[in-house]
Design a protein around this motif. Structure first.
Motif, PDB file in Angstrom:
ATOM      1  N   THR A 122       0.859  -1.178   0.000  1.00 14.97           N
ATOM      2  CA  THR A 122       0.000   0.000   0.000  1.00 14.97           C
ATOM      3  C   THR A 122       0.898   1.232   0.000  1.00 14.97           C
ATOM      4  O   THR A 122       1.806   1.341   0.839  1.00 14.97           O
ATOM      5  CB  THR A 122      -0.907   0.039   1.238  1.00 14.97           C
ATOM      6  N   LEU A 123       0.670   2.137  -0.944  1.00 13.22           N
ATOM      7  CA  LEU A 123       1.487   3.344  -1.045  1.00 13.22           C
ATOM      8  C   LEU A 123       0.742   4.531  -0.458  1.00 13.22           C
ATOM      9  O   LEU A 123      -0.440   4.744  -0.735  1.00 13.22           O
ATOM     10  CB  LEU A 123       1.845   3.632  -2.504  1.00 13.22           C
ATOM     11  N   GLU A 124       1.446   5.304   0.338  1.00 14.04           N
ATOM     12  CA  GLU A 124       0.915   6.566   0.869  1.00 14.04           C
ATOM     13  C   GLU A 124       1.801   7.683   0.319  1.00 14.04           C
ATOM     14  O   GLU A 124       2.948   7.847   0.748  1.00 14.04           O
ATOM     15  CB  GLU A 124       0.938   6.554   2.394  1.00 14.04           C
ATOM     16  N   LEU A 125       1.287   8.434  -0.666  1.00 16.88           N
ATOM     17  CA  LEU A 125       2.082   9.426  -1.371  1.00 16.88           C
ATOM     18  C   LEU A 125       1.761  10.830  -0.878  1.00 16.88           C
ATOM     19  O   LEU A 125       0.595  11.182  -0.690  1.00 16.88           O
ATOM     20  CB  LEU A 125       1.824   9.340  -2.881  1.00 16.88           C
ATOM     21  N   ASN A 126       2.800  11.618  -0.702  1.00 16.97           N
ATOM     22  CA  ASN A 126       2.637  13.011  -0.310  1.00 16.97           C
ATOM     23  C   ASN A 126       3.512  13.858  -1.220  1.00 16.97           C
ATOM     24  O   ASN A 126       4.739  13.772  -1.168  1.00 16.97           O
ATOM     25  CB  ASN A 126       3.054  13.217   1.151  1.00 16.97           C
ATOM     26  N   TYR A 127       2.874  14.669  -2.068  1.00 19.54           N
ATOM     27  CA  TYR A 127       3.614  15.539  -2.972  1.00 19.54           C
ATOM     28  C   TYR A 127       3.696  16.929  -2.345  1.00 19.54           C
ATOM     29  O   TYR A 127       2.681  17.592  -2.134  1.00 19.54           O
ATOM     30  CB  TYR A 127       2.924  15.624  -4.335  1.00 19.54           C
ATOM     31  N   SER A 128       4.919  17.363  -2.051  1.00 20.26           N
ATOM     32  CA  SER A 128       5.100  18.635  -1.355  1.00 20.26           C
ATOM     33  C   SER A 128       6.508  19.166  -1.595  1.00 20.26           C
ATOM     34  O   SER A 128       7.452  18.389  -1.763  1.00 20.26           O
ATOM     35  CB  SER A 128       4.870  18.445   0.155  1.00 20.26           C
ATOM     36  N   ASP A 129       6.624  20.500  -1.594  1.00 21.38           N
ATOM     37  CA  ASP A 129       7.936  21.141  -1.666  1.00 21.38           C
ATOM     38  C   ASP A 129       8.576  21.283  -0.295  1.00 21.38           C
ATOM     39  O   ASP A 129       9.721  21.710  -0.183  1.00 21.38           O
ATOM     40  CB  ASP A 129       7.809  22.533  -2.307  1.00 21.38           C
ATOM     41  N   GLN A 130       7.831  20.984   0.750  1.00 24.30           N
ATOM     42  CA  GLN A 130       8.345  21.144   2.102  1.00 24.30           C
ATOM     43  C   GLN A 130       9.474  20.151   2.376  1.00 24.30           C
ATOM     44  O   GLN A 130       9.426  19.000   1.935  1.00 24.30           O
ATOM     45  CB  GLN A 130       7.225  20.930   3.129  1.00 24.30           C
ATOM     46  N   VAL A 131      10.462  20.611   3.111  1.00 22.82           N
ATOM     47  CA  VAL A 131      11.559  19.731   3.512  1.00 22.82           C
ATOM     48  C   VAL A 131      11.031  18.728   4.532  1.00 22.82           C
ATOM     49  O   VAL A 131      10.292  19.089   5.448  1.00 22.82           O
ATOM     50  CB  VAL A 131      12.716  20.542   4.121  1.00 22.82           C
ATOM     51  N   VAL A 132      11.369  17.462   4.362  1.00 20.94           N
ATOM     52  CA  VAL A 132      10.946  16.441   5.321  1.00 20.94           C
ATOM     53  C   VAL A 132      12.155  15.976   6.121  1.00 20.94           C
ATOM     54  O   VAL A 132      13.285  15.972   5.634  1.00 20.94           O
ATOM     55  CB  VAL A 132      10.291  15.233   4.615  1.00 20.94           C
ATOM     56  N   LEU A 133      11.899  15.606   7.367  1.00 20.71           N
ATOM     57  CA  LEU A 133      12.919  15.040   8.237  1.00 20.71           C
ATOM     58  C   LEU A 133      12.570  13.573   8.443  1.00 20.71           C
ATOM     59  O   LEU A 133      11.585  13.248   9.106  1.00 20.71           O
ATOM     60  CB  LEU A 133      12.956  15.787   9.575  1.00 20.71           C
ATOM     61  N   LEU A 134      13.377  12.709   7.863  1.00 18.58           N
ATOM     62  CA  LEU A 134      13.042  11.291   7.878  1.00 18.58           C
ATOM     63  C   LEU A 134      13.049  10.699   9.281  1.00 18.58           C
ATOM     64  O   LEU A 134      12.374   9.711   9.540  1.00 18.58           O
ATOM     65  CB  LEU A 134      14.005  10.523   6.973  1.00 18.58           C
ATOM     66  N   GLY A 135      13.806  11.303  10.181  1.00 18.51           N
ATOM     67  CA  GLY A 135      13.822  10.808  11.552  1.00 18.51           C
ATOM     68  C   GLY A 135      12.621  11.252  12.353  1.00 18.51           C
ATOM     69  O   GLY A 135      12.375  10.733  13.446  1.00 18.51           O
ATOM     70  N   GLN A 136      11.848  12.221  11.834  1.00 16.52           N
ATOM     71  CA  GLN A 136      10.711  12.759  12.578  1.00 16.52           C
ATOM     72  C   GLN A 136       9.398  12.591  11.835  1.00 16.52           C
ATOM     73  O   GLN A 136       8.406  12.150  12.404  1.00 16.52           O
ATOM     74  CB  GLN A 136      10.930  14.249  12.870  1.00 16.52           C
ATOM     75  N   ASP A 137       9.379  12.945  10.549  1.00 15.00           N
ATOM     76  CA  ASP A 137       8.134  12.917   9.795  1.00 15.00           C
ATOM     77  C   ASP A 137       7.754  11.492   9.408  1.00 15.00           C
ATOM     78  O   ASP A 137       8.594  10.593   9.343  1.00 15.00           O
ATOM     79  CB  ASP A 137       8.256  13.779   8.535  1.00 15.00           C
ATOM     80  N   ALA A 138       6.462  11.302   9.146  1.00 15.46           N
ATOM     81  CA  ALA A 138       5.948   9.982   8.798  1.00 15.46           C
ATOM     82  C   ALA A 138       6.233   9.684   7.326  1.00 15.46           C
ATOM     83  O   ALA A 138       5.336   9.627   6.484  1.00 15.46           O
ATOM     84  CB  ALA A 138       4.446   9.913   9.077  1.00 15.46           C
ATOM     85  N   VAL A 139       7.516   9.506   7.017  1.00 15.56           N
ATOM     86  CA  VAL A 139       7.974   9.288   5.648  1.00 15.56           C
ATOM     87  C   VAL A 139       9.044   8.201   5.652  1.00 15.56           C
ATOM     88  O   VAL A 139       9.957   8.224   6.482  1.00 15.56           O
ATOM     89  CB  VAL A 139       8.551  10.584   5.034  1.00 15.56           C
ATOM     90  N   ASP A 140       8.915   7.240   4.737  1.00 17.73           N
ATOM     91  CA  ASP A 140       9.927   6.189   4.604  1.00 17.73           C
ATOM     92  C   ASP A 140      10.963   6.523   3.534  1.00 17.73           C
ATOM     93  O   ASP A 140      12.149   6.229   3.693  1.00 17.73           O
ATOM     94  CB  ASP A 140       9.260   4.856   4.234  1.00 17.73           C
TER      95      ASP A 140
END
Length: 308
Positions: A122-140
């Motif tokens: 199951t893919l959960e996609l988020n398209y954004s220009d915002q910087v993500v922090l992989l250690g904090q945000d819900a992003v793999d």
């Protein structure tokens, strides 16, 4: 008290500065998050979060505690995911963040083939220009411009793209007739109708290369926008010129709906002639089969291509 769950609730509430946002991620009532954190504070004997009507923030001791538990929780989550996957079975949720234009036009078709190969994903996609922090945000997995390297985060090069100044054939012909020249120069670009991209950091300026230096072009935008679809629609409607990474306009150029605008000197934005894209993921998560297979699949289908 389930201390692990309480720690997880505290960690996300501290990162999001909100009980309600943390509760939404865990799909529980905000009162559950607040109560678990309060129980944790009672066990520890000190306050972790300062509370107000709409906002929470870490206390001084809470920030120290947060920093100490973050790596431990991350390793626990990675261990749980690793042992929960049976050998040879690729299944579960993968959360991917990517730039809007690249995600919609380049990444999505590749991910569609990935899901066809691994239907248990199951893919959960988020398209954004915002910087993500992989250690904090819900992003793999994240796909971003530039190798923004965090601790224990791997950045692998995917591809390189040039910038293109584009317009509809009709608008270009009109401008060339108005200025009486085939190639547009600095003075013409100052007065041309332009569409300007707005990023989370503000408007993206246009620049003209002058030997080894760059000169800012004081353009007169008819539209500024942060949405890639709205921007593409506007340029396709002939509202103005646009500087864009090639992946945003490649299909329109191939179909002839847009053409590259000839200029006297190279133009770009950000004072760079081209841009590099990287795929980012946490080092520990690469051991999880679903993450490893997805990263390898994306690199195989998107990476190591010649610059365009």
């Amino acid at each position: 008290m389930d201390k692990i769950r309480a720690l997880q609730y505290f960690k996300r509430a501290a990162e999001l500065n909100s009980f309600s946002l943390a509760a939404k991620e865990f799909d529980v009532p905000p009162s559950s998050v607040s109560r678990r954190v309060k129980d944790l504070e009672q066990v520890l004997g000190f306050e972790l979060l300062k509370r107000s009507t709409r906002h929470v923030s870490t206390t001084e001791l809470g920030q120290v505690y947060y920093q100490m538990i973050t790596e431990v929780l991350q390793k626990l989550n990675e261990a749980d995911e690793l042992v929960s996957h049976r050998m040879g079975v690729i299944e579960g949720k993968i959360r991917i963040s990517a730039l809007p234009g690249y995600g919609a036009r380049v990444l999505a078709p590749v991910l569609r083939r990935f899901r066809q190969q691994y239907p248990g994903i199951t893919l959960e996609l988020n398209y954004s220009d915002q910087v993500v922090l992989l250690g904090q945000d819900a992003v793999d997995i994240a796909i971003r411009v530039g190798a923004v390297v965090e601790e224990r985060v791997i950045a692998r090069h995917l591809t390189r793209s040039s910038f293109k100044l584009v317009a509809t054939p009709e608008l270009l012909a009109q401008l060339q007739a108005t200025y009486g020249k085939e190639k547009l120069g600095f003075e013409e670009l100052k007065t041309c109708p332009c569409i300007q991209i707005r990023s989370p950091r503000g408007l993206i300026d246009w620049w003209q290369q002058e030997d080894d230096d760059w000169q800012k072009i004081p353009i007169s935008p008819v539209l500024t926008c942060n949405d890639s679809e709205t921007i593409l629609d506007a340029v396709l409607a002939g509202e103005g010129l646009l500087i864009s990474a090639l992946w945003e306009v490649q299909e329109a150029l191939a179909s002839g709906e847009l053409v590259e605008v000839p200029t006297e000197k190279p133009v770009s934005y950000g004072k760079i002639p081209e841009v590099d894209l990287f795929i980012l993921y946490q080092q520990g998560k690469y051991q999880i089969p679903k993450i490893k297979h997805c990263v390898d699949f994306l690199i195989r289908h998107l990476g190591d291509k010649p610059p365009v």
